[in-house]
Design a protein around this motif. Structure first.
Motif, short mmCIF file in Angstrom:
data_model
loop_
_atom_site.label_atom_id
_atom_site.label_comp_id
_atom_site.label_asym_id
_atom_site.label_seq_id
_atom_site.Cartn_x
_atom_site.Cartn_y
_atom_site.Cartn_z
N LEU A 95 0.83 -1.21 0.00
CA LEU A 95 0.00 0.00 0.00
C LEU A 95 0.86 1.26 0.00
O LEU A 95 1.99 1.24 0.49
N PRO A 96 0.35 2.36 -0.54
CA PRO A 96 1.12 3.61 -0.62
C PRO A 96 1.56 4.11 0.75
O PRO A 96 0.86 3.91 1.76
N ASP A 97 2.71 4.77 0.78
CA ASP A 97 3.25 5.30 2.03
C ASP A 97 2.35 6.37 2.64
O ASP A 97 2.49 6.69 3.83
N THR A 98 1.46 6.93 1.85
CA THR A 98 0.56 7.98 2.34
C THR A 98 -0.53 7.42 3.24
O THR A 98 -1.22 8.18 3.93
N ILE A 99 -0.71 6.10 3.23
CA ILE A 99 -1.73 5.46 4.08
C ILE A 99 -1.07 5.01 5.38
O ILE A 99 -0.19 4.15 5.38
N ASN A 100 -1.49 5.61 6.49
CA ASN A 100 -0.89 5.30 7.79
C ASN A 100 -1.63 4.21 8.55
O ASN A 100 -1.05 3.51 9.38
N GLU A 101 -2.93 4.09 8.29
CA GLU A 101 -3.74 3.08 8.95
C GLU A 101 -4.72 2.49 7.95
O GLU A 101 -5.23 3.20 7.07
N VAL A 102 -4.98 1.18 8.08
CA VAL A 102 -5.88 0.51 7.13
C VAL A 102 -6.62 -0.60 7.85
O VAL A 102 -6.09 -1.23 8.78
N LEU A 103 -7.84 -0.84 7.41
CA LEU A 103 -8.63 -1.94 7.95
C LEU A 103 -8.56 -3.11 6.97
O LEU A 103 -9.00 -2.99 5.83
N TYR A 104 -7.98 -4.22 7.44
CA TYR A 104 -7.94 -5.43 6.62
C TYR A 104 -9.14 -6.30 6.96
O TYR A 104 -9.44 -6.55 8.13
N LEU A 105 -9.83 -6.81 5.91
CA LEU A 105 -10.99 -7.68 6.10
C LEU A 105 -10.85 -8.92 5.24
O LEU A 105 -10.48 -8.84 4.07
N ASP A 106 -11.18 -10.09 5.81
CA ASP A 106 -11.29 -11.31 5.02
C ASP A 106 -12.47 -11.18 4.07
O ASP A 106 -13.37 -10.35 4.25
N CYS A 107 -12.51 -12.06 3.08
CA CYS A 107 -13.57 -12.00 2.06
C CYS A 107 -14.92 -12.51 2.56
O CYS A 107 -15.97 -12.10 2.04
N ASP A 108 -14.92 -13.41 3.56
CA ASP A 108 -16.16 -14.02 4.04
C ASP A 108 -16.79 -13.20 5.16
O ASP A 108 -17.16 -13.73 6.22
N ILE A 109 -16.95 -11.91 4.90
CA ILE A 109 -17.40 -10.94 5.91
C ILE A 109 -18.45 -10.02 5.30
O ILE A 109 -18.43 -9.74 4.10
N ILE A 110 -19.37 -9.54 6.15
CA ILE A 110 -20.20 -8.40 5.78
C ILE A 110 -20.13 -7.38 6.91
O ILE A 110 -19.88 -7.73 8.07
#
Length: 322
Positions: A95-110
């Motif tokens: 991911l770009p260096d400009t992104i400091n925080e991110v939410l990772y989600l599995d595919c089997d989620i809503i």
């Protein structure tokens, strides 16, 4: 306008579920929330990528090819898990260096509500935030060097402090740990994350990763096998109003399977209608007769029935192998 970055990793087999997830996120965001979607793509056809762009808006979707990223691991991975799953270990590089925080989600989620409370977390002292896993047996912790009362989170939902990952060289530590174990870590990338980030994990409530075990396992059964763990009241509140629903494999069939009894099946089907697989039929169950039997006994009968049947099947399996 609040900007939220969300990342998933997928191959062509799960991209339809990614679309359902995206539909649920868009349906629950508020007017002052701007969602930036990031897809780590492993051999996903261009036609499906274009469908996703049409769904969420081309300016809101970034795609990163990870088809050959296994070369970076410099080791052979076990066949029991898709290589796509390991991609989350490389988020700070991909991911770009400009992104400091991110939410990772599995595919089997809503998603079932606004994600504001996750994106408002103070992560200054933590590398990752996650929900305590259910049923990490003794091996899950001891095999990766954790103590019985150490925090062990489920890697299906991770709020990641990318800035800290980069500053602390966490990606290299992930790779080093994998190599030290010859490419075979208990619970794969989840084990790696829990081991390497052992002292830098923030526990968040079960409403942010409500897995299927919460609906099939009695509270005392879960609490006895998990240290630390949530209170009964915390879990009951999460079951009534979850923010993120994780359709993990277990005694409950997942909602895209014919005959599923999952309490949030209809929510999944609702968002499916707004996805790129709206017209695709539900799948047939692939569970064997003995898995169905064990599931029925575990959820409907005293525990002793499940234990006896499980032991008998285990003995039978050993005899057959001989």
């Amino acid at each position: 306008m609040k900007e939220y970055n969300i990342v998933v990793a997928s191959d062509k087999n799960y991209i339809g579920f990614v679309s359902v997830l995206f539909a649920s996120i868009l349906a629950n965001k508020t007017e002052d929330e701007c969602i930036r979607f990031h897809v780590l793509a492993n051999n996903i056809p261009l036609s499906q990528i274009e469908q996703l762009k049409e769904q969420v808006g081309s300016q809101s979707l970034s795609v990163y090819t990870i088809t050959d990223f296994q070369k970076r691991l410099n080791t052979k991975l076990p066949n029991t898990i898709a290589v796509t799953s390991y991609a989350r270990l490389f988020l700070s590089e991909i991911l770009p260096d400009t992104i400091n925080e991110v939410l990772y989600l599995d595919c089997d989620i809503i998603v079932n509500n606004s994600l504001e409370n996750i994106f408002s977390l103070n992560m200054s002292d933590y590398a990752v935030a996650g929900v305590l896993d259910t049923l990490p047996n003794e091996k899950a912790k001891s095999n990766i060097g954790l103590k019985d009362n150490d925090i062990y989170i489920n890697a299906g939902v991770l709020y990641v402090n990318l800035k800290k990952w980069r500053l602390d060289g966490i990606q290299n530590r992930f790779i080093d740990f994998l190599l030290q174990h010859n490419g075979c870590v208990y619970h794969h990338d989840q084990g790696i994350i829990n081991a390497v980030l052992n002292k830098s994990k923030l526990i968040i409530g079960p409403e942010f990763n409500l897995t299927s075990n919460y609906f099939t396992h009695k509270y005392n059964y879960l609490k006895k096998r998990n240290k630390p763990f949530y209170t009964y009241e915390e879990i009951e509140r999460a079951k009534v109003n979850p923010v993120i629903i994780h359709f993990t494999e277990g005694f409950l069939d997942r909602p895209w399977v014919i005959g599923s009894q999952h309490p949030f099946k209809n929510k999944f089907l609702e968002y499916k209608q707004a996805s790129i697989i709206a017209n695709e039929p539900l799948q047939s169950s692939k569970k064997t007769w003995y898995v169905k039997l064990l599931g029925y006994e575990f959820t409907h009968l005293p525990l002793i029935f499940y234990q006896v049947t499980s032991f008998a099947l285990s003995m039978l399996s050993k005899v057959i192998k001989k």
